[in-house]
Design a protein around this motif. Structure first.
Motif, PDB file in Angstrom:
ATOM      1  N   PRO A 286       0.840  -1.202   0.000  1.00 22.16           N
ATOM      2  CA  PRO A 286       0.000   0.000   0.000  1.00 22.16           C
ATOM      3  C   PRO A 286       0.878   1.256   0.000  1.00 22.16           C
ATOM      4  CG  PRO A 286      -0.082  -1.139   2.127  1.00 22.16           C
ATOM      5  CD  PRO A 286       0.656  -2.022   1.188  1.00 22.16           C
ATOM      6  N   GLY A 287       0.447   2.255  -0.742  1.00 19.50           N
ATOM      7  CA  GLY A 287       1.214   3.493  -0.823  1.00 19.50           C
ATOM      8  C   GLY A 287       2.487   3.319  -1.628  1.00 19.50           C
ATOM      9  N   GLN A 290       5.381   5.989  -2.694  1.00 20.84           N
ATOM     10  CA  GLN A 290       5.395   7.200  -1.869  1.00 20.84           C
ATOM     11  C   GLN A 290       6.722   7.335  -1.139  1.00 20.84           C
ATOM     12  OE1 GLN A 290       2.146   7.392   0.857  1.00 20.84           O
ATOM     13  NE2 GLN A 290       0.640   7.786  -0.730  1.00 20.84           N
ATOM     14  N   PRO A 291       7.204   8.557  -1.009  1.00 25.29           N
ATOM     15  CA  PRO A 291       8.458   8.746  -0.275  1.00 25.29           C
ATOM     16  C   PRO A 291       8.267   8.515   1.216  1.00 25.29           C
ATOM     17  CG  PRO A 291       7.541  10.853  -0.950  1.00 25.29           C
ATOM     18  CD  PRO A 291       6.683   9.798  -1.562  1.00 25.29           C
ATOM     19  N   THR A 292       9.308   8.026   1.862  1.00 28.30           N
ATOM     20  CA  THR A 292       9.228   7.780   3.299  1.00 28.30           C
ATOM     21  C   THR A 292      10.252   8.590   4.089  1.00 28.30           C
ATOM     22  OG1 THR A 292      10.715   5.924   3.030  1.00 28.30           O
ATOM     23  CG2 THR A 292       8.375   5.418   3.049  1.00 28.30           C
ATOM     24  N   SER A 314      12.247  16.411   7.348  1.00 31.43           N
ATOM     25  CA  SER A 314      11.139  17.029   6.621  1.00 31.43           C
ATOM     26  C   SER A 314      10.261  17.920   7.500  1.00 31.43           C
ATOM     27  CB  SER A 314      10.298  15.968   5.923  1.00 31.43           C
ATOM     28  OG  SER A 314      10.120  14.857   6.746  1.00 31.43           O
ATOM     29  N   ASN A 315      10.104  17.576   8.771  1.00 28.47           N
ATOM     30  CA  ASN A 315       9.330  18.471   9.625  1.00 28.47           C
ATOM     31  C   ASN A 315      10.192  19.140  10.675  1.00 28.47           C
ATOM     32  OD1 ASN A 315       6.440  18.558   8.942  1.00 28.47           O
ATOM     33  ND2 ASN A 315       6.680  16.342   9.035  1.00 28.47           N
TER      34      ASN A 315
ATOM     35  N   PRO B 133      -6.366   0.928   3.439  1.00 31.77           N
ATOM     36  CA  PRO B 133      -5.367   1.426   4.394  1.00 31.77           C
ATOM     37  C   PRO B 133      -3.981   1.472   3.761  1.00 31.77           C
ATOM     38  CG  PRO B 133      -6.714  -0.289   5.391  1.00 31.77           C
ATOM     39  CD  PRO B 133      -7.097  -0.230   3.948  1.00 31.77           C
ATOM     40  N   GLY B 134      -3.206   2.492   4.101  1.00 32.96           N
ATOM     41  CA  GLY B 134      -1.865   2.611   3.542  1.00 32.96           C
ATOM     42  C   GLY B 134      -1.016   3.511   4.419  1.00 32.96           C
ATOM     43  N   PRO B 135       0.292   3.570   4.121  1.00 30.19           N
ATOM     44  CA  PRO B 135       1.174   4.395   4.959  1.00 30.19           C
ATOM     45  C   PRO B 135       1.017   5.877   4.631  1.00 30.19           C
ATOM     46  CG  PRO B 135       2.416   3.475   3.167  1.00 30.19           C
ATOM     47  CD  PRO B 135       1.022   2.948   3.027  1.00 30.19           C
ATOM     48  N   GLN B 137       2.840   9.711   3.994  1.00 30.14           N
ATOM     49  CA  GLN B 137       4.091  10.310   3.573  1.00 30.14           C
ATOM     50  C   GLN B 137       4.813  10.882   4.788  1.00 30.14           C
ATOM     51  OE1 GLN B 137       2.740  13.068   0.700  1.00 30.14           O
ATOM     52  NE2 GLN B 137       1.993  11.436  -0.618  1.00 30.14           N
ATOM     53  N   PRO B 138       6.153  10.828   4.758  1.00 31.98           N
ATOM     54  CA  PRO B 138       6.886  11.187   5.981  1.00 31.98           C
ATOM     55  C   PRO B 138       6.595  12.616   6.419  1.00 31.98           C
ATOM     56  CG  PRO B 138       8.335  11.076   4.083  1.00 31.98           C
ATOM     57  CD  PRO B 138       7.043  10.503   3.662  1.00 31.98           C
ATOM     58  N   LEU B 140       3.934  14.107   6.356  1.00 32.22           N
ATOM     59  CA  LEU B 140       2.637  14.219   7.019  1.00 32.22           C
ATOM     60  C   LEU B 140       2.642  13.593   8.404  1.00 32.22           C
ATOM     61  CD1 LEU B 140       0.216  13.329   4.108  1.00 32.22           C
ATOM     62  CD2 LEU B 140       0.860  15.563   4.953  1.00 32.22           C
ATOM     63  N   ASP B 141       3.619  12.731   8.663  1.00 30.05           N
ATOM     64  CA  ASP B 141       3.533  11.921   9.867  1.00 30.05           C
ATOM     65  C   ASP B 141       4.213  12.621  11.029  1.00 30.05           C
ATOM     66  OD1 ASP B 141       2.784   9.864  11.398  1.00 30.05           O
ATOM     67  OD2 ASP B 141       4.356   8.492  10.741  1.00 30.05           O
TER      68      ASP B 141
END
Lengths: 571, 411
Positions: A286-287, A290-292, A314-315, B133-135, B137-138, B140-141
């Motif tokens: 899933p996903g 997408q970047p992690t 990133s944050n 359901p899915g992960p 993005q960093p 956002l987390d």
């Protein structure tokens, strides 16, 4: 109490203020004065504020639906060209009306001005009234309790004076403003019955509302001064390459406020040691794609200090000497070496940016040192494994497990300095396409007498450096706004009267506890019951049934006796 | 349990379980509402029905919370990452907050049915945006995001409850006005006879109908004693009350209401027309949403005679919206703080920010309108309804139509 009804014709309303000067006759002076007075009156009306808010909502709606130049210049361009949006004709009209830059338009500025004018016009009389209120107002005494008031009756063995004193103490304890008019000669009592009058909530509610509205001035001032004092610059760095020093000349994009000066730079140095990026690589997970992770490892060297390592996530921006450093953008950075006739005309890391659609990264080599100029249009596909035919299979995956660079070679005039061009794009108007090739890292190819090699692939990160001294003030304004809002919506104004009078014949004292809430009647109903219970506790009183519940005592000595027990009679 | 099993369990908990429980509870509560005007035996049945409704509602909230937890476990993150999850949580907060407020603060459980119905509608709407359901993005987390998004989503749910109350207010007010107008008409414009509803269609039955005119004979309190209980003319009274209720219901023109709700919903639901891959699929969603809303409005119309006074409904709408407005304000400020942290600017007028600001302005307009003479009441309620349309439209538009501008795919 007279009320001004803005919906009713003027003759139905009392004069707000009698004309304080005789009619100034006619003439331009009078006209101007009358217009200003009329304009000001118009501005003080709540209805005006509502119209202005509606207009603000409308402009904001336009800005939601129509792409905005400062945010998405590319989309605006394609709207104007007609390739997107409602068509070129409508877009041109939108452009003329300023719809592509609502927040920069004169209409928006004028509206903001009007909003603040209206706010000021509303607030000035309110603040004056509030100050007057806080200084002079006291809870009013009642002659009789109204039908709409909440009432409860108690009977006690204490004397009326003791009961009044107990009530006053109780209410003062609870921070009510109390006016004890138990004595016959209490100021302002006249022929009114002996009573303790109390009020609370008005200052908090009105004060909260004023605070909420005043916070907009703080926010506005913070935004205006912030625009003048702020600094924002951008700079890209390639992993492992030389960094940059915080000075005016080292930024690629430099946006200082009007009052920002060269001396405000701190002069630290930053080097990018490594940039980590990863994705969900399993195509079935899933996903997928997408970047992690986005994380930069940097070294900061203060102007007069030892270098130290730091991390930008990133944050999690890095704060260096009050300046914030964010990661804004990133891309692959191929090093391309171009040789013409054995002479190196280009050897450096390029900063390729994600192309349209996101499947590839694009950049350009511009080598004016050759004759004629050499230009390379460069496409980089990070993941292009070899297919069955031995040629790279281009995929859209962003990880660099099998990178390939595709170059198209141009010769001719690069027109550098003649036309506006970005570093990642060639202006091909003076160039001629002569050939193309693809390279893996470490490979070298020759295209029509020009040798191109691709020794190495790294990554680059675009950093934003900003200094925003207005942030604490914005936070302060926001705190005022929220605090004021909560007070204005949750505090409520209410009055309470405790009238104690001797019960004829029994020697006991009757207590009438009346209350009135101007807002939130439900909340007050409970509070009133609690206050009555507390008062009964304080004076040792028991609930009494009044003889005529709808006819509260008109004078200190009510007729009839009511010593019977029963539930406290609320209306 | 494997991730797949958790995912399918969360799906089943959501629909049909929670959806059915909410709908069931809503209908039981709505039935209980109709008994508030009946004889004491009927009202006793209503009270029992309310207890059943409460059990169903609590079960529904429990399965809804369980769904959120299981979904969170399945994807190992807080379930607030996409439109489905946001709308689902919005429904949960709206239902739980609205019921708690009505039940414990305002003590008006008879209105629970409408809140549950609204929650069920939101729940069904979320199904249109269902995502596996899915992960996350960093970018956002982060704690910031959970704080900021939870506040805004909670505010959205409570705004939805406020919208329900404003809608009911407008229905009741329209009904009362048209009954009053009918009375004035039968007495040739004189208001002298306006106190007698008997002129309407039950013949001349003089009653103490000023009580009825103020808010229905019993509509204002489920536990109030039947004042006409001992009256010898009880049958006539009942007939008269029934006629009054019929007149109230007829006071809201059904066709006009249906068309109005269809058009009003279309102001928001056009997004599905634009967003869908094919016109047919888009049209199907568009029509489903609109027709379900029309059906809900017609259902609410049927219950108009049993609603409490307009003053009560107006107060409910105001208090819920005021609460949500504070939450929204804090949420938007938290969003700006997060944007400064994450993107390096606190406000950039992108579609999401513009949309949240627009919603804020609209609800600020509602709160001001309620304090303005000549605007408060009906006009203010319309502004409240319009504000919710703005909220939903900007929520959907900024996510579906202007997709790409607010993309998180890049840094």
């Amino acid at each position: 109490m007279s009320r001004i009804d803005s919906a009713a014709p003027p003759e139905a309303n009392p004069l707000v203020r009698p004309p304080d000067r005789p009619d100034g006759g006619d003439g331009p002076g009078h006209f101007v004065r009358a217009s200003v007075v009329m304009g000001w009156r118009w501005m003080t009306r709540m209805r005006t504020a509502l119209y202005l808010l509606a207009l603000l909502a409308l402009l904001t709606l336009v800005a939601t639906v129509v792409p905005q130049q400062p945010n998405v210049p590319g989309t605006v361009e394609s709207w104007l060209a007609g390739s997107e949006g409602p068509g070129a004709g409508i877009s041109r009209v939108l452009g003329l009306t300023g719809a592509f830059d609502v927040y920069g338009s004169a209409v928006f500025l004028a509206l903001l001005l009007l909003l603040f004018l209206s706010l000021t016009a509303c607030l000035v009389p309110r603040i004056r009234a509030f100050v007057r209120l806080v200084r002079h107002s006291q809870p009013p005494l009642v002659r009789s309790v109204g039908r709409t008031d909440l009432t409860a009756h108690l009977v006690t063995d204490s004397s009326p004076d003791e009961a009044h004193a107990a009530a006053a103490a109780l209410l003062r304890d609870r921070r009510w403003r109390v006016r004890d008019a138990g004595a016959p000669d209490a100021p302002g009592r006249g022929t009114k019955p002996a009573q303790v009058a109390a009020e609370t909530g008005l200052w908090t509610r009105e004060g909260g509302s004023l605070l909420f509205h005043l916070s907009f001035y703080v926010l506005l001032a913070a935004i205006v001064f912030g625009q003048l004092l702020t600094f924002e610059g951008q700079r890209g760095l390639v992993e492992g390459e030389a960094g940059f020093v915080d000075t005016e000349v080292s930024y690629w994009s430099y946006r200082p406020g009007r009052w920002w000066g060269e001396a405000d730079h701190r002069g630290w140095r930053m080097d990018l040691d490594a940039f980590h990026v990863d994705w969900v690589r399993d195509p079935l997970a899933p996903g997928a794609g997408q970047p992690t992770t986005f994380r930069s490892e940097v070294t900061i060297t203060p102007p007069d200090g030892e270098p130290y390592p730091a991390v930008i996530d990133s944050n999690q921006p890095l704060v260096v000497d009050g300046m914030k450093i964010h990661q804004l953008d990133w891309g692959y950075s191929p090093r391309l070496v171009v040789e013409v006739d054995g002479e190196v005309v280009h050897d450096r890391f390029l900063t390729a940016q994600l192309g349209d659609g996101g499947a590839f990264y694009r950049t350009a080599v511009k080598a004016p040192g050759a004759d004629p100029d050499v230009g390379l249009d460069v496409f980089l596909y990070p993941f292009a494994p070899d297919g069955d035919d031995g040629r790279p299979q281009l995929t859209g995956a962003p990880w660099d497990d099998a990178p390939v660079v595709i170059v198209s070679q141009y010769r001719g005039n690069l027109r550098l300095g003649e036309t506006q061009q970005t570093i990642n794009e060639l202006d091909t108007s003076g160039l001629e396409l002569v050939g193309g090739a693809y390279l893996r890292p470490g490979q070298t190819v020759e295209i029509e007498g020009v040798t191109v090699s691709f020794p190495e692939l790294r990554r680059w990160v675009g950093f934003q450096v900003s200094d925003r001294p207005q942030i604490p003030w914005l936070l302060f304004g926001s705190a005022l706004l929220v605090g004021g809002l909560i007070l204005a919506l949750y505090a409520y104004r209410r009055r309470l009267w405790v009238l104690a009078s001797p019960e004829p014949g029994s020697g006991r004292t009757l207590l009438l506890v009346a209350g009135r809430a101007f807002q939130r009647p439900q909340a007050f109903e409970e509070e009133h019951a609690r206050l009555v219970a507390a008062l009964a506790d304080a004076t040792g009183a028991t609930p009494a049934t009044p003889v005529a519940p709808d006819e509260p005592p008109q004078d200190p000595a009510p007729a009839g006796s009511a010593a019977g027990a029963g539930a406290p009679s609320t209306r | 349990m494997s991730t797949d099993q958790l995912a399918s369990l969360s799906r089943v908990l959501y629909s049909p379980t929670t959806l059915a429980l909410y709908l069931g509870a809503a209908f039981v509560y709505l039935y209980a509402l109709t008994t508030t005007v009946g004889r004491s035996a009927e009202r006793e049945r209503g009270r029992r029905a309310q207890r059943v409704g409460a059990i169903l509602a609590v079960l529904g909230i429990t399965t809804h919370v369980a769904h959120e937890i299981v979904r969170g476990l399945a994807q190992e993150r807080f379930p607030l990452g996409n439109m489905f999850e946001v709308t689902s949580l919005m429904a949960l907060v709206g239902v739980a907050g609205g019921l708690a407020y009505l039940q414990f603060v305002r003590k008006r459980p008879e209105l629970n049915g409408f809140v549950l119905l609204g929650g069920a509608l939101l729940l069904a709407m979320a199904l249109l945006m269902y995502a596996e359901p899915g992960p996350l993005q960093p970018i956002l987390d982060t704690w910031w995001r959970h704080f900021h998004v939870s506040l805004l989503v909670g505010a959205m749910g409570i705004f939805a409850a406020g919208f329900v109350f404003n809608g009911l207010y407008l229905l009741r007010d329209t009904a009362e006005r048209s009954v009053a107008a009918a009375r004035t008409a039968t007495t040739r414009g004189s208001t002298v006879g306006a106190a007698y509803v008997g002129d309407l269609d039950t013949g001349d039955v003089p009653t103490g109908s000023s009580v009825a005119a103020a808010g229905g004979p019993h509509g204002d309190g489920p536990d109030g004693e039947d004042p006409e209980g001992e009256d010898p003319d009880e049958a006539a009274e009942r007939a008269h009350a029934a006629a009054y209720r019929a007149a109230l219901r007829a006071g809201v023109p059904a066709v006009k209401l249906a068309v109005g709700v269809f058009v009003g919903t279309a102001l928001v639901s056009w997004v599905w027309l634009v967003e869908a891959d094919t016109l047919a699929a888009g049209m199907q969603r568009f029509l489903t949403v609109n027709l379900v809303m029309v059906a809900a409005a017609l259902l609410a119309r049927w219950f108009v005679p049993f609603l409490p006074s307009t003053a009560t409904l107006d107060g409910l709408a105001h208090r819920t919206i005021a609460f949500a407005f504070v939450m929204w304000t804090v949420g938007v400020i938290a969003g700006a703080m997060w944007a400064e942290q994450s993107w390096g600017r606190f406000w950039g007028w992108d579609p999401k920010e513009t949309g949240s600001f627009l919603t804020w302005v609209a609800y600020a307009g509602y709160l001001h309108a309620r304090a303005t003479h000549g605007v408060k009441g009906r006009k203010a309620a319309w502004i409240g309804v319009g504000s919710f349309l703005v909220l939903m439209a900007t929520y959907l538009v900024a996510n579906y139509v202007i997709v790409g501008l607010h993309s998180y795919a890049e840094l």
